[in-house]
Design an enzyme around this catalytic site. Structure first.
Site, PDB file in Angstrom:
ATOM      1  N   ASN A  15     -14.414  -5.857  -5.543  1.00  0.00           N
ATOM      2  CA  ASN A  15     -13.886  -5.097  -6.769  1.00  0.00           C
ATOM      3  C   ASN A  15     -13.566  -3.429  -6.413  1.00  0.00           C
ATOM      4  O   ASN A  15     -12.854  -2.914  -7.408  1.00  0.00           O
ATOM      5  CB  ASN A  15     -14.856  -5.082  -8.006  1.00  0.00           C
ATOM      6  N   LYS A  17     -12.261   0.012  -4.612  1.00  0.00           N
ATOM      7  CA  LYS A  17     -10.871   0.370  -4.135  1.00  0.00           C
ATOM      8  C   LYS A  17     -11.135   0.529  -2.788  1.00  0.00           C
ATOM      9  O   LYS A  17     -12.121   0.937  -1.768  1.00  0.00           O
ATOM     10  CB  LYS A  17     -11.024   1.905  -4.631  1.00  0.00           C
ATOM     11  N   LYS A  19      -9.106  -2.153  -0.481  1.00  0.00           N
ATOM     12  CA  LYS A  19      -8.543  -3.235   0.242  1.00  0.00           C
ATOM     13  C   LYS A  19      -7.119  -3.117   0.620  1.00  0.00           C
ATOM     14  O   LYS A  19      -6.710  -3.665   1.682  1.00  0.00           O
ATOM     15  CB  LYS A  19      -8.498  -4.289  -1.025  1.00  0.00           C
ATOM     16  N   THR A  20      -6.086  -2.655  -0.313  1.00  0.00           N
ATOM     17  CA  THR A  20      -4.988  -2.300   0.288  1.00  0.00           C
ATOM     18  C   THR A  20      -4.707  -1.225   1.232  1.00  0.00           C
ATOM     19  O   THR A  20      -3.973  -1.292   2.409  1.00  0.00           O
ATOM     20  CB  THR A  20      -3.793  -2.360  -0.938  1.00  0.00           C
ATOM     21  N   THR A  21      -5.488  -0.195   0.924  1.00  0.00           N
ATOM     22  CA  THR A  21      -5.264   0.772   1.937  1.00  0.00           C
ATOM     23  C   THR A  21      -6.045   0.653   3.248  1.00  0.00           C
ATOM     24  O   THR A  21      -5.411   1.123   4.437  1.00  0.00           O
ATOM     25  CB  THR A  21      -6.285   2.350   1.269  1.00  0.00           C
ATOM     26  N   ARG A  29      -2.280   1.820  12.505  1.00  0.00           N
ATOM     27  CA  ARG A  29      -2.682   1.667  13.705  1.00  0.00           C
ATOM     28  C   ARG A  29      -1.649   0.752  14.730  1.00  0.00           C
ATOM     29  O   ARG A  29      -1.615   1.209  15.832  1.00  0.00           O
ATOM     30  CB  ARG A  29      -4.092   1.046  13.592  1.00  0.00           C
ATOM     31  N   PHE A  71       7.457  -8.777 -13.027  1.00  0.00           N
ATOM     32  CA  PHE A  71       6.785  -9.868 -13.965  1.00  0.00           C
ATOM     33  C   PHE A  71       5.257  -9.638 -13.801  1.00  0.00           C
ATOM     34  O   PHE A  71       4.686  -9.250 -12.846  1.00  0.00           O
ATOM     35  CB  PHE A  71       7.182 -11.080 -13.633  1.00  0.00           C
ATOM     36  N   TRP A  73       1.241 -11.367 -14.342  1.00  0.00           N
ATOM     37  CA  TRP A  73       0.562 -12.606 -14.311  1.00  0.00           C
ATOM     38  C   TRP A  73       0.268 -13.201 -15.513  1.00  0.00           C
ATOM     39  O   TRP A  73      -0.060 -14.261 -15.871  1.00  0.00           O
ATOM     40  CB  TRP A  73      -0.770 -12.675 -13.420  1.00  0.00           C
ATOM     41  N   GLU A 108      -2.595  -8.755  -1.869  1.00  0.00           N
ATOM     42  CA  GLU A 108      -2.692  -9.238  -3.220  1.00  0.00           C
ATOM     43  C   GLU A 108      -2.798 -10.561  -3.244  1.00  0.00           C
ATOM     44  O   GLU A 108      -2.377 -11.448  -4.505  1.00  0.00           O
ATOM     45  CB  GLU A 108      -2.055  -8.671  -4.364  1.00  0.00           C
TER      46      GLU A 108
HETATM   47  P1  ATP Z   1      -6.049   0.584  -3.033  1.00  0.00           P
HETATM   48  O1  ATP Z   1      -4.552   0.024  -3.161  1.00  0.00           O
HETATM   49  O2  ATP Z   1      -6.188   1.896  -3.710  1.00  0.00           O
HETATM   50  O3  ATP Z   1      -6.442   0.226  -1.780  1.00  0.00           O
HETATM   51  P2  ATP Z   1      -7.269  -1.848  -3.888  1.00  0.00           P
HETATM   52  O4  ATP Z   1      -6.379  -2.763  -3.042  1.00  0.00           O
HETATM   53  O5  ATP Z   1      -8.730  -2.261  -3.324  1.00  0.00           O
HETATM   54  O6  ATP Z   1      -6.954  -0.395  -3.997  1.00  0.00           O
HETATM   55  P3  ATP Z   1      -6.469  -3.278  -6.381  1.00  0.00           P
HETATM   56  O7  ATP Z   1      -7.410  -4.123  -6.970  1.00  0.00           O
HETATM   57  O8  ATP Z   1      -5.062  -3.728  -5.448  1.00  0.00           O
HETATM   58  O9  ATP Z   1      -7.604  -2.515  -5.319  1.00  0.00           O
HETATM   59  O10 ATP Z   1      -6.169  -2.097  -7.431  1.00  0.00           O
HETATM   60  C1  ATP Z   1      -4.941  -1.147  -7.132  1.00  0.00           C
HETATM   61  C2  ATP Z   1      -5.208   0.034  -8.120  1.00  0.00           C
HETATM   62  O11 ATP Z   1      -6.393  -0.326  -8.941  1.00  0.00           O
HETATM   63  C3  ATP Z   1      -5.558   1.068  -7.325  1.00  0.00           C
HETATM   64  O12 ATP Z   1      -4.820   2.139  -8.194  1.00  0.00           O
HETATM   65  C4  ATP Z   1      -7.017   1.421  -7.351  1.00  0.00           C
HETATM   66  O13 ATP Z   1      -7.306   2.673  -7.270  1.00  0.00           O
HETATM   67  C5  ATP Z   1      -7.671   0.863  -8.660  1.00  0.00           C
HETATM   68  N1  ATP Z   1      -8.809   0.411  -8.582  1.00  0.00           N
HETATM   69  C6  ATP Z   1      -9.428  -0.305  -7.371  1.00  0.00           C
HETATM   70  N2  ATP Z   1     -10.768  -0.534  -7.545  1.00  0.00           N
HETATM   71  C7  ATP Z   1     -10.789   0.291  -8.831  1.00  0.00           C
HETATM   72  C8  ATP Z   1     -12.051  -0.014  -9.708  1.00  0.00           C
HETATM   73  N3  ATP Z   1     -13.059  -0.555  -9.258  1.00  0.00           N
HETATM   74  N4  ATP Z   1     -11.956   0.277 -11.008  1.00  0.00           N
HETATM   75  C9  ATP Z   1     -10.669   1.068 -11.532  1.00  0.00           C
HETATM   76  N5  ATP Z   1      -9.578   0.969 -10.519  1.00  0.00           N
HETATM   77  C10 ATP Z   1      -9.676   0.421  -9.358  1.00  0.00           C
HETATM   78 MG    MG Z   2      -4.853  -3.745  -3.556  1.00  0.00          MG
END
Ligand code: ATP
Ligand code: MG
Length: 176
Positions: A15, A17, A19-21, A29, A71, A73, A108
């Protein structure tokens, strides 16, 4: 294909932040070593994501695809959503089987399984049949048990603090 030895399956879930970064950091890299990379993002809203713009500067090595734009989900037309999701999955599967990339990021992807758009077994089947030297990164919350079992590396992002909780909204360059 270049000289990687064993293609790994990496999963960034949880949960918090990052994952994508983390996936994009790995792309950064890999590009430095001249690796060919494909990124397929499965859900994105209307934000103008910085990574998509940056990708244009690396177009000789990086193929960046945003699928399912426009769209959500949770729309009222679930069958249409499922069709769009499955099309996106087919597109990603074709990229994997084509074997032209050293690294493929499926950003995702977990949501397709979470929202019952894609069978877990179908996803696992394609991931297993990836070319031997291809690395794949899957991101998204709630990675399924089968995906975790199949992966070589799983990192769970744990939220300790997030500015969202203080009412700070997503900021350009940090969140998108
Ligand atoms: P990022 O893309 O920043 O690495 P993520 O891929 O881990 O985040 P996602 O579930 O894809 O997270 O959500 C994308 C967005 O939701 C980002 O703007 C991120 O900052 C935000 N986000 C991620 N984790 C949380 C959290 N625990 N509470 C609120 N917002 C979140
Ligand atoms: Mg993400």
């Amino acid at each position: 294909m270049t000289d990687s030895e064993k293609g790994l399956l990496l999963v960034f879930t949880g949960n918090g932040k990052g994952k994508t970064t983390a996936a994009l950091g790995t792309v950064f890299r890999a590009l430095g070593h001249g690796k060919k990379v494909a990124v397929v993002q499965f859900i994105k809203g209307s934000w103008k994501y910085g990574e998509l713009v940056t990708a244009e500067h690396f177009s000789s090595l990086l193929d960046f695809h945003v699928m399912g734009r426009g769209f959500t989900w949770k729309s009222d037309n679930i069958e249409k959503d499922r069709a769009v999701a499955l099309d996106a999955w087919k597109f990603a599967s074709d990229i994997i089987y084509a074997g032209e990339h050293d690294l493929v990021v499926l950003d995702e992807l977990t949501y397709l399984v979470v929202y019952n758009m894609l069978e877990e077994s179908e996803m696992l089947d394609v991931l297993k049949r990836r070319p031997e030297k291809m690395h794949i990164i899957v991101t998204g919350r709630k990675a399924s048990d089968g995906l975790i079992a199949l992966a070589d590396l799983v990192t769970e992002m744990q939220e300790v603090k997030h500015p969202y909780k203080q009412g700070i909204r997503a900021q350009k360059g940090l969140e998108f």
